[in-house]
Structures are given as structure tokens and as C-alpha cells.
Design a protein around this motif. Structure first.
Motif, mmCIF file in Angstrom:
data_model
loop_
_atom_site.group_PDB
_atom_site.id
_atom_site.type_symbol
_atom_site.label_atom_id
_atom_site.label_comp_id
_atom_site.label_asym_id
_atom_site.label_seq_id
_atom_site.Cartn_x
_atom_site.Cartn_y
_atom_site.Cartn_z
ATOM 1 N N SER A 105 0.818 -1.216 0.000
ATOM 2 C CA SER A 105 0.000 0.000 0.000
ATOM 3 C C SER A 105 0.851 1.265 0.000
ATOM 4 O O SER A 105 0.370 2.342 0.313
ATOM 5 C CB SER A 105 -0.924 0.011 1.228
ATOM 6 O OG SER A 105 -0.162 0.060 2.423
ATOM 7 N N TRP A 115 -5.554 7.830 -9.178
ATOM 8 C CA TRP A 115 -6.189 7.151 -8.064
ATOM 9 C C TRP A 115 -6.033 5.641 -8.142
ATOM 10 O O TRP A 115 -6.936 4.883 -7.823
ATOM 11 C CB TRP A 115 -7.644 7.595 -7.965
ATOM 12 C CG TRP A 115 -7.714 9.017 -7.480
ATOM 13 C CD1 TRP A 115 -7.791 9.438 -6.175
ATOM 14 C CD2 TRP A 115 -7.642 10.198 -8.276
ATOM 15 N NE1 TRP A 115 -7.767 10.816 -6.119
ATOM 16 C CE2 TRP A 115 -7.689 11.305 -7.390
ATOM 17 C CE3 TRP A 115 -7.543 10.457 -9.641
ATOM 18 C CZ2 TRP A 115 -7.634 12.629 -7.825
ATOM 19 C CZ3 TRP A 115 -7.490 11.755 -10.083
ATOM 20 C CH2 TRP A 115 -7.534 12.837 -9.186
ATOM 21 N N TYR A 118 -1.204 5.552 -3.876
ATOM 22 C CA TYR A 118 -1.187 6.633 -2.901
ATOM 23 C C TYR A 118 -0.110 7.646 -3.278
ATOM 24 O O TYR A 118 0.852 7.322 -3.984
ATOM 25 C CB TYR A 118 -0.924 6.075 -1.501
ATOM 26 C CG TYR A 118 -2.066 5.236 -0.973
ATOM 27 C CD1 TYR A 118 -3.250 5.817 -0.550
ATOM 28 C CD2 TYR A 118 -1.956 3.847 -0.908
ATOM 29 C CE1 TYR A 118 -4.308 5.046 -0.064
ATOM 30 C CE2 TYR A 118 -2.995 3.063 -0.420
ATOM 31 C CZ TYR A 118 -4.166 3.671 -0.003
ATOM 32 O OH TYR A 118 -5.210 2.910 0.463
ATOM 33 N N TRP A 177 -4.452 6.993 4.946
ATOM 34 C CA TRP A 177 -4.172 7.490 3.605
ATOM 35 C C TRP A 177 -5.378 7.422 2.677
ATOM 36 O O TRP A 177 -5.531 8.249 1.781
ATOM 37 C CB TRP A 177 -3.022 6.695 2.992
ATOM 38 C CG TRP A 177 -1.683 6.958 3.607
ATOM 39 C CD1 TRP A 177 -1.396 7.753 4.690
ATOM 40 C CD2 TRP A 177 -0.434 6.410 3.170
ATOM 41 N NE1 TRP A 177 -0.055 7.728 4.949
ATOM 42 C CE2 TRP A 177 0.565 6.905 4.038
ATOM 43 C CE3 TRP A 177 -0.066 5.551 2.142
ATOM 44 C CZ2 TRP A 177 1.919 6.573 3.888
ATOM 45 C CZ3 TRP A 177 1.274 5.204 1.997
ATOM 46 C CH2 TRP A 177 2.252 5.719 2.854
ATOM 47 N N ILE A 178 -6.239 6.441 2.875
ATOM 48 C CA ILE A 178 -7.395 6.311 1.992
ATOM 49 C C ILE A 178 -8.334 7.505 2.134
ATOM 50 O O ILE A 178 -9.125 7.794 1.228
ATOM 51 C CB ILE A 178 -8.148 4.985 2.276
ATOM 52 C CG1 ILE A 178 -9.211 4.692 1.197
ATOM 53 C CG2 ILE A 178 -8.768 4.986 3.663
ATOM 54 C CD1 ILE A 178 -8.666 4.526 -0.200
ATOM 55 N N ALA A 181 -7.125 10.259 -0.277
ATOM 56 C CA ALA A 181 -7.284 9.685 -1.615
ATOM 57 C C ALA A 181 -8.749 9.720 -2.049
ATOM 58 O O ALA A 181 -9.073 10.042 -3.201
ATOM 59 C CB ALA A 181 -6.756 8.254 -1.625
ATOM 60 N N THR A 182 -9.660 9.418 -1.127
ATOM 61 C CA THR A 182 -11.089 9.413 -1.452
ATOM 62 C C THR A 182 -11.633 10.829 -1.610
ATOM 63 O O THR A 182 -12.413 11.107 -2.537
ATOM 64 C CB THR A 182 -11.876 8.668 -0.355
ATOM 65 O OG1 THR A 182 -11.384 7.328 -0.263
ATOM 66 C CG2 THR A 182 -13.356 8.649 -0.664
ATOM 67 N N SER A 394 -3.400 -0.160 -2.494
ATOM 68 C CA SER A 394 -3.702 0.943 -3.410
ATOM 69 C C SER A 394 -4.588 0.508 -4.567
ATOM 70 O O SER A 394 -5.264 1.339 -5.178
ATOM 71 C CB SER A 394 -2.407 1.550 -3.940
ATOM 72 O OG SER A 394 -1.604 0.568 -4.576
ATOM 73 N N ILE A 397 -8.200 1.803 -4.212
ATOM 74 C CA ILE A 397 -8.531 3.236 -4.099
ATOM 75 C C ILE A 397 -9.673 3.609 -5.040
ATOM 76 O O ILE A 397 -10.640 4.277 -4.634
ATOM 77 C CB ILE A 397 -7.298 4.111 -4.388
ATOM 78 C CG1 ILE A 397 -6.222 3.891 -3.341
ATOM 79 C CG2 ILE A 397 -7.694 5.591 -4.427
ATOM 80 C CD1 ILE A 397 -4.904 4.589 -3.657
ATOM 81 N N THR A 398 -9.569 3.217 -6.297
ATOM 82 C CA THR A 398 -10.603 3.596 -7.266
ATOM 83 C C THR A 398 -11.942 2.956 -6.916
ATOM 84 O O THR A 398 -12.997 3.603 -7.027
ATOM 85 C CB THR A 398 -10.171 3.202 -8.689
ATOM 86 O OG1 THR A 398 -9.000 3.956 -9.045
ATOM 87 C CG2 THR A 398 -11.278 3.507 -9.687
#
Length: 422
Positions: A105, A115, A118, A177-178, A181-182, A394, A397-398
Motif C-alpha cells: 500500500s 487514483w 497513494y 491514507w485512503i 485519496a477518497t 492501493s 482506491i478507485t
């Protein structure tokens, strides 16, 4: 303070395995155990387990009837398992090698914002600056500086006068971290998506976004300690290892501050809420920014966190006190939950945070509701339910962005149906 001392010993042991050019703290062969706590006696014994075994709790320890994740180094695997069996605590090893999961990650290609991986703070902020320069309907500001002098940036999207606003907050906890990212995924959808529904939402509502409330802590997770949660101000306390750093900024808001929460009064622990409310410059800057808008303009405040898949509503300080419009808030949260689940099947539980989890005081969503009178506020706990937790790979993430986008659309439409924007 014993928790803090042994936690730091655990981190020091991890850091001892550092190699040049890599993050200082490493967790090779550290396991994550998921414990099912059924009884109050088991909970009390779990809270004392640090007296003999070095553990790192990944969750606030609250009430029985929940699962809790702990990190344990290879020297203590056998001792922990023996103790858990003696206490009849059901457990599962959900991560065999934490360092391998952290590597999966970690930051990938950081040359430009996307995305699928990270990113560092510089790349996130460069993307924000480029979008601001490219669109005249975006107003971008530095709303304050962190303790170490980094910018706290905001973006306001407004295409039409007279709109009501929706506020999105990210990465108040450094290790999540998410979250940023979101939040940046959602902002990118509002700016660049060709989806007619997203275009409509960007026309009919103003959007105010602070993607990075805790830039110092976030940088620290990239450069020194991936498991860091708080900001980075020396908090005036120390233990045998030296000065203690940081405040859990989502325990520092001045609304029922200090009333409840696991280890909020332990200065060297992850959840320390400060010696009084509003001690942190980052929190004061955020509050001043929210307060700079006229009353009634911001109608929803959503803070994005990891993990657990919840839509947590006010209040956090109690499991018996609820907002006057709690039933309305639950209907709005239900719309989010149902729409988000339609995308990949991720189930989001919704309800008052003090009821679903355990009482915790001083959170942003409660301040936004209780002090600023914003009629719908929540904490959205993103994926997952604990398999990866704070270290979500990661490649998800999308997917997270898409399911949260679907949930957000339904939430806003339900809120409008409920008259929240009238």
C-alpha cells in the motif's frame, strides 16, 4: 503511561530493522491479530495485556461485542496466543507480515496525481494547485499553517450564486491514507466527471473541501512512521524515551471535549485529546474557516476516515443522547449506505457513533453539528472491516472512490428530498 512506554518500545524494535533509503520503522514479521471480545472481563484483561506483552492497539478499546485489531512483533506471538487462549478470547491472524502489507500500500508512481496509487503531500497539493489554476469556478485558499509550517489548503467549488454548501474533510488522522485519496477522488469527480449526475451536483451545490487537515502527520507517515495517527506538535509531556508528540485532533474539538474515549488522557498514546480543547493550530484554523461562512450556508459536513465501513452520526460523547433530527439523519445515511453497497457490495452500517461503537468526545462531526448547527454531519469510515484496515492496498482506491461517489449522490439527493437545502 505503561501503554505508551511499551508501545514506544514496540516501535523502537521495529525501527531497529530500518535500512538506508527506507522508512525508519519497519514491521517485518509483525502480525495483526483480530480479537473478538465477548465479555466485560475479557475487555478488562485486554486493557491490561500491555503489562506483559508489547502490543500496538489499532482501535480504541471500548465495549465488548466488537472486534479489535492489535499488532504484535515476532518475539511476542507465542506469548500473546497463550494469553488469549487462557482468557478464552477468540482470535485470528489476519496479517502474517505487516511490512509486506505496508509495502503493497506504499506510494507508487508519484509523478502525477491519479487514483491507482497513494501519493505524497507535494503531489496532492500540486494537483490541487493545477485544478485551481485551470477552473475559474474554483476558489483556493490556504486556511492556515500546521505546527511545522505546512499549508492547510481548501478548495471551494461554486458555479452558481445562491447555492447551499457541502463540506468534505480529509486526513485529520495521519495514517489514514485512503481518506485524502477518497476526498480528492470525489473532488476530481465534481470537477472533471462527464457523468450528468455529478455535473448536476456540481451546479446545484457549492462544495468546500479540505483534503489534508494534518499535513505534518501525513508527511511523517511517509518518511518516518507509517503507523502515526496524531499531529506533530510536542505536547509538553515526556516519558522514559523522551518527549511525547502530537494530539489526536479528532478528540480536540470543543464540544463535550474530554468526556469519553479510550486513553484520551494519556499524553504519549495515539488517542490523547489534549490538556484542553482547541489547543491545535490545525483545528483552530479549520474551525475558523468553517465559521467564516454565514450561518445556514453549510448544510452538510462529512469527515472521511478509515476504517470499518460506517456512516457515524452525532453524537459521539453519549450512547443515550441523540440529535433532535436523528431520525432524519438516519434516513439520509441509509440512502448513502444502500447506494454504496450497490457498487461492489460494501455494507455501511449507520447510526450514532456513541451507540454503534462506544462514546468518544471531541470529534469534528459533533462540533459541526452541536456548535455550528449544520443539520447533517457524519464521519464516513471507509473500507474495509479490518482485513487490511489502515493499510488498504492501493489497488482498491478507485473502487472505494466509486462506491463513495455513488453513496454521496444518493445522500445529497435524499437530503434535498428531506428539505435540508431549502
Amino acid at each position: 503511561m505503561k501503554v505508551a512506554i511499551l508501545l514506544i518500545a514496540l516501535l523502537a524494535m521495529a525501527a531497529a530493522k530500518s535500512t538506508p533509503g527506507r522508512m525508519a520503522a519497519r514491521y517485518d514479521n509483525f502480525r495483526i491479530y483480530q480479537l473478538t471480545i465477548d465479555t466485560e472481563l475479557q475487555m478488562q484483561e485486554l486493557k491490561k495485556i500491555h503489562e506483559t506483552i508489547s502490543v500496538h492497539f489499532l482501535n480504541d478499546l471500548g465495549a465488548p461485542g466488537h472486534k479489535y485489531n492489535v499488532i504484535v512483533g515476532p518475539l511476542f506471538h507465542r506469548a500473546l496466543e497463550k494469553t488469549l487462549k487462557f482468557l478464552e478470547i477468540v482470535y485470528e491472524v489476519i496479517v502474517e507480515d505487516l511490512q509486506k502489507l505496508i509495502d503493497e500500500s506504499s506510494v507508487g508512481d508519484d509523478s502525477e496525481m491519479e487514483w491507482e496509487s497513494y501519493h505524497t503531500l507535494d503531489t496532492i497539493y500540486d494537483w490541487v494547485d493545477k485544478e485551481c489554476a485551470a477552473h475559474d469556478y474554483l476558489e483556493c485558499k490556504v486556511i492556515g499553517k500546521s505546527f511545522e509550517g505546512r499549508d492547510i489548503k481548501s478548495i471551494k467549488l461554486s458555479k452558481r450564486s445562491g447555492n447551499k454548501a457541502i463540506f468534505l474533510e480529509g486526513n485529520i488522522h495521519a495514517m489514514e491514507w485512503i481518506s485524502s485519496a477518497t476526498v480528492t477522488f470525489l473532488l476530481n469527480q465534481l470537477i472533471n466527471s462527464e457523468d450528468p449526475e455529478m455535473q448536476r451536483l456540481s451546479e446545484e451545490y457549492d462544495w468546500i473541501v479540505v483534503p489534508m487537515v494534518n499535513p505534518d502527520g501525513f508527511v511523517y507517515t511517509h518518511e518516518v512512521e507509517r503507523l502515526w495517527r496524531k499531529n506533530r506538535r510536542p505536547n509538553g509531556f515526556h516519558n522514559v524515551t523522551g518527549d511525547c508528540y502530537g494530539i489526536d485532533m479528532n478528540r480536540n474539538f470543543d464540544f463535550h471535549w474530554g468526556g469519553a474515549g479510550w486513553n484520551i488522557d494519556e499524553p504519549c498514546d495515539h488517542w490523547f485529546g489534549g490538556v484542553e480543547p482547541n489547543t491545535e493550530i490545525e483545528i483552530v484554523s479549520l474551525q475558523n474557516f468553517v465559521s467564516s461562512f454565514e450561518d445556514g450556508y453549510i448544510r452538510s459536513y462529512m469527515a472521511y476516515h478509515a476504517y470499518g465501513q460506517y456512516v457515524l452520526l452525532p453524537y459521539g460523547h453519549s450512547n443515550t443522547e441523540f440529535p433532535p433530527n436523528y431520525d432524519q439523519m438516519k434516513r439520509i445515511a441509509a440512502a448513502f449506505s444502500e447506494a454504496a453497497a450497490d457498487v461492489y457490495g460494501s455494507a455501511f452500517t449507520y447510526g450514532a457513533s456513541g451507540l454503534l461503537n462506544y462514546p468518544v468526545s471531541g470529534a469534528a462531526k459533533d462540533w459541526a453539528y452541536g456548535v455550528k448547527k449544520i443539520p447533517f454531519t457524519c464521519t464516513v469510515e471507509l473500507r474495509d472491516k479490518g482485513t487490511f484496515g489502515f493499510f488498504l492496498p492501493s489497488n482498491q482506491i478507485t473502487e472505494v472512490g466509486l462506491e463513495i461517489t455513488a453513496g454521496l449522490k444518493a445522500l445529497v439527493n435524499k437530503a434535498a428530498e428531506e428539505g435540508l437545502f431549502d
